[in-house]
Design a protein around this motif. Structure first.
Motif, PDB file in Angstrom:
ATOM      1  N   GLN A 191       5.040 -53.608  14.110  1.00  0.00           N
ATOM      2  CA  GLN A 191       6.037 -53.169  13.129  1.00  0.00           C
ATOM      3  C   GLN A 191       6.642 -51.818  13.546  1.00  0.00           C
ATOM      4  O   GLN A 191       7.854 -51.635  13.536  1.00  0.00           O
ATOM      5  CB  GLN A 191       5.362 -53.043  11.763  1.00  0.00           C
ATOM      6  CG  GLN A 191       6.368 -52.949  10.648  1.00  0.00           C
ATOM      7  CD  GLN A 191       5.675 -52.809   9.301  1.00  0.00           C
ATOM      8  OE1 GLN A 191       4.463 -52.974   9.173  1.00  0.00           O
ATOM      9  NE2 GLN A 191       6.450 -52.499   8.290  1.00  0.00           N
ATOM     10  N   TYR A 192       5.767 -50.891  13.928  1.00  0.00           N
ATOM     11  CA  TYR A 192       6.281 -49.578  14.369  1.00  0.00           C
ATOM     12  C   TYR A 192       7.205 -49.750  15.578  1.00  0.00           C
ATOM     13  O   TYR A 192       8.310 -49.183  15.617  1.00  0.00           O
ATOM     14  CB  TYR A 192       5.102 -48.646  14.711  1.00  0.00           C
ATOM     15  CG  TYR A 192       5.546 -47.429  15.493  1.00  0.00           C
ATOM     16  CD1 TYR A 192       6.300 -46.426  14.886  1.00  0.00           C
ATOM     17  CD2 TYR A 192       5.248 -47.300  16.850  1.00  0.00           C
ATOM     18  CE1 TYR A 192       6.743 -45.322  15.607  1.00  0.00           C
ATOM     19  CE2 TYR A 192       5.692 -46.204  17.582  1.00  0.00           C
ATOM     20  CZ  TYR A 192       6.442 -45.225  16.956  1.00  0.00           C
ATOM     21  OH  TYR A 192       6.894 -44.138  17.673  1.00  0.00           O
TER      22      TYR A 192
ATOM     23  N   ASP B 229      -0.479 -55.863  14.221  1.00  0.00           N
ATOM     24  CA  ASP B 229       0.660 -55.934  13.287  1.00  0.00           C
ATOM     25  C   ASP B 229       1.263 -54.557  13.037  1.00  0.00           C
ATOM     26  O   ASP B 229       2.479 -54.394  13.013  1.00  0.00           O
ATOM     27  CB  ASP B 229       0.191 -56.494  11.933  1.00  0.00           C
ATOM     28  CG  ASP B 229       0.251 -58.000  11.923  1.00  0.00           C
ATOM     29  OD1 ASP B 229       0.747 -58.574  12.914  1.00  0.00           O
ATOM     30  OD2 ASP B 229      -0.222 -58.595  10.931  1.00  0.00           O
ATOM     31  N   THR B 230       0.370 -53.573  12.807  1.00  0.00           N
ATOM     32  CA  THR B 230       0.857 -52.198  12.573  1.00  0.00           C
ATOM     33  C   THR B 230       1.657 -51.725  13.772  1.00  0.00           C
ATOM     34  O   THR B 230       2.749 -51.155  13.644  1.00  0.00           O
ATOM     35  CB  THR B 230      -0.347 -51.244  12.366  1.00  0.00           C
ATOM     36  OG1 THR B 230      -1.108 -51.735  11.281  1.00  0.00           O
ATOM     37  CG2 THR B 230       0.093 -49.817  12.103  1.00  0.00           C
TER      38      THR B 230
ATOM     39  N   LEU C  48      -0.021 -42.939  13.239  1.00  0.00           N
ATOM     40  CA  LEU C  48      -0.422 -44.328  12.956  1.00  0.00           C
ATOM     41  C   LEU C  48      -1.792 -44.679  13.523  1.00  0.00           C
ATOM     42  O   LEU C  48      -2.255 -45.817  13.403  1.00  0.00           O
ATOM     43  CB  LEU C  48       0.619 -45.291  13.539  1.00  0.00           C
ATOM     44  CG  LEU C  48       1.942 -45.355  12.788  1.00  0.00           C
ATOM     45  CD1 LEU C  48       2.944 -46.196  13.552  1.00  0.00           C
ATOM     46  CD2 LEU C  48       1.727 -45.945  11.388  1.00  0.00           C
TER      47      LEU C  48
END
Ligand code: TGC
Ligand code: FAD
Length: 397
Positions: free
Chosen positions: A29-30, A25-26, A59
């Motif tokens: 999104q990025y 997910d991270t 990140l």
């Protein structure tokens, strides 16, 4: 009750842990918020923004499966899902990341001295340093055992090597601070790994010109590494690993990342083709999606994306439980690249003339995937690796 999800038809997400899904997910999104808006410009102008590596580092996306040294210590599956999300935007962005994470960081982690690990890994993990991996040469690509780059002991300065030779088609080389260069030691004829630091090379001993006007992977930066008696301290050589086991161990990691990544590019193409087919009307106001030939293209792509994702996930799990063989990686690298390229070429037809406009993104995936099928072992080379394992007979020469 269960319902069919065309975006994850075989429910691969059921196989992932909460942590792996959170990392995916991270990354998604990025990639969708920060990379997608840049990709057309980057691709049109052949510009790779070095800041991307820094952002990925912040990140925790770089060297994500490495333990310690500021890395996330996540599973191989999580690293694969990161590659998939980055390549959903562009194979070139995944390429820049793969070289940093899988090729140079894995090399240092597996084969570096403690001092090399302490010095380089945290800075590569946070993206302060950019790295690259120099194996291919102008005369030797599929056959790296024949490389000509030579490392000879300095005639007067003890503890120093002089590297001479040329590497070509090297992702990130023009912007790299540190280059993992594979060269043959003059005294033994054996391949060894050297960490070449740009800041320590006197003028005229190291050049890294960019290779311009590519017709694929234009959003990543590619170049040469030209060395002319380039001095490298002995403390920058990997101490023990000799021969092709060194570079191939790094390639095992990167090739598995590509097997995941190619599925990201395929899924993005499928999603765009589906939207286009539902919107575009031809013959009595029917959407293209109503026609059987169009539906077959979508069904083929969804099937191959789902199978490829499951296969890559299985190989990544086997890696984490120490049951991996390199042939498994050859199988998924080859199959996923081949199926991604074939399907994306078919999906491109759905866009008709609009496929010729880069704003539909599909042509970019097609051009990129040809390169992805070629680097890190072209598909036919992986077929020969598999053929050797199946028959016991090698067919390379
Ligand atoms: P071969 O006799 O098969 O093996 C030589 C030595 O290497 C060992 N080995 C491996 N070790 C670990 N993992 C693997 N996958 C290994 N494969 C082989 C092997 O055990 C042996 O060790 P030792 O100790 O006995 O010496 O070597 P060969 O010369 O016959 O190899 C032939 C072939 C075709 C398999 C190989 O050369 C090959 O894979 N060629 C493809 C070249 C390639 O993949 N180049 C990639 C360049 S880097 C790149 O493209 C980065 S793009 C990144 C991006 O932008 O994303
Ligand atoms: P060749 O080895 O000349 O092969 C040409 C064709 O012949 C291929 O189809 C191949 O499958 C076939 N062939 C070769 N030998 C045989 C055989 N024995 N039997 C049957 N068929 C055969 N390299 C790096 O080291 N680091 C990088 O970061 C890197 N990044 C790259 C980025 C880009 C954009 C590109 C295009 C390449 C990159 N490469 C990198 C190089 C890449 O790994 C090589 O291009 C690839 O390994 C193929 O080598 P080659 O181009 O010399 O082709």
């Amino acid at each position: 009750s269960a319902s069919f999800n065309w975006e994850d038809p075989l429910a691969a997400s059921e196989l992932y842990t909460e942590e792996e899904l959170a990392i995916q997910d991270t990354a998604r999104q990025y990639c969708q918020e920060r990379l997608l808006p840049r990709v057309l410009d980057g691709y049109r102008n052949e510009q790779y923004d070095r800041k991307i590596i820094k952002e990925m580092g912040e990140l925790g996306l770089l060297g994500a499966s490495i333990e310690g040294y500021g890395c996330a210590g996540a599973s191989t599956v999580a690293s694969g899902l990161i590659a998939k999300e980055v390549e959903r935007v562009d194979s070139g962005y995944r390429s820049g990341m793969s070289v940093q994470s899988s090729l140079i960081m894995t090399g240092i982690y597996e084969f570096g001295t403690q001092e090399q690990k302490d010095r380089f890994l945290p800075e590569l993990a946070n993206g302060n340093l950019v790295g690259c991996f120099g194996l291919t040469e102008p005369n030797h690509g599929s056959d790296p055992g024949s490389i000509e780059t030579i490392a000879k002991e300095h005639p007067t300065k003890k503890g120093q090597y002089l590297l001479s030779g040329a590497k070509t088609w090297i992702t990130n080389s023009p912007i790299s601070d540190v280059m993992l260069v594979w060269a043959k030691l003059e005294s033994t004829g054996k391949i060894r790994g050297f960490l070449v630091e740009r800041s320590k090379c006197p003028p005229g001993t190291l050049e890294t010109p960019a290779i311009k006007n590519k017709n694929g992977l234009r959003a990543s930066i590619t170049g040469m590494i030209q060395m002319d008696d380039c001095p490298v301290a002995a403390e920058n050589m990997f101490p023990d690993v000799e021969g092709l086991r060194g570079p191939f161990t790094c390639l095992n990691s990167a090739r598995l990342g590509i097997a995941f990544g190619a599925m990201g590019a395929l899924e993005d193409s499928l999603s765009r083709a589906r939207t286009y087919a539902l919107d575009r009307k031809q013959f009595k106001g029917n959407p293209l999606a109503k026609y059987q030939l169009i539906q077959k293209k979508l069904a083929d792509a969804a099937t191959d994306a789902a199978y490829g994702t499951l296969a890559a996930t299985q190989v990544a799990r086997l890696k984490d439980s120490n049951k991996l063989t390199p042939e498994m990686i050859s199988m998924v690298k080859r199959q996923n690249c081949d199926r991604a390229l074939t399907n994306v070429r078919a999906l491109q037809e759905i866009f008709g003339g609009n496929a010729a406009s880069d704003e539909y993104h599909i042509g970019r995936h097609v051009s990129n995937l040809f390169v992805v099928q070629t680097y890190e072992g072209q598909s036919d080379i992986h077929a020969l690796i598999l053929g050797r394992a199946i028959t016991g007979v090698q067919a390379f020469c």
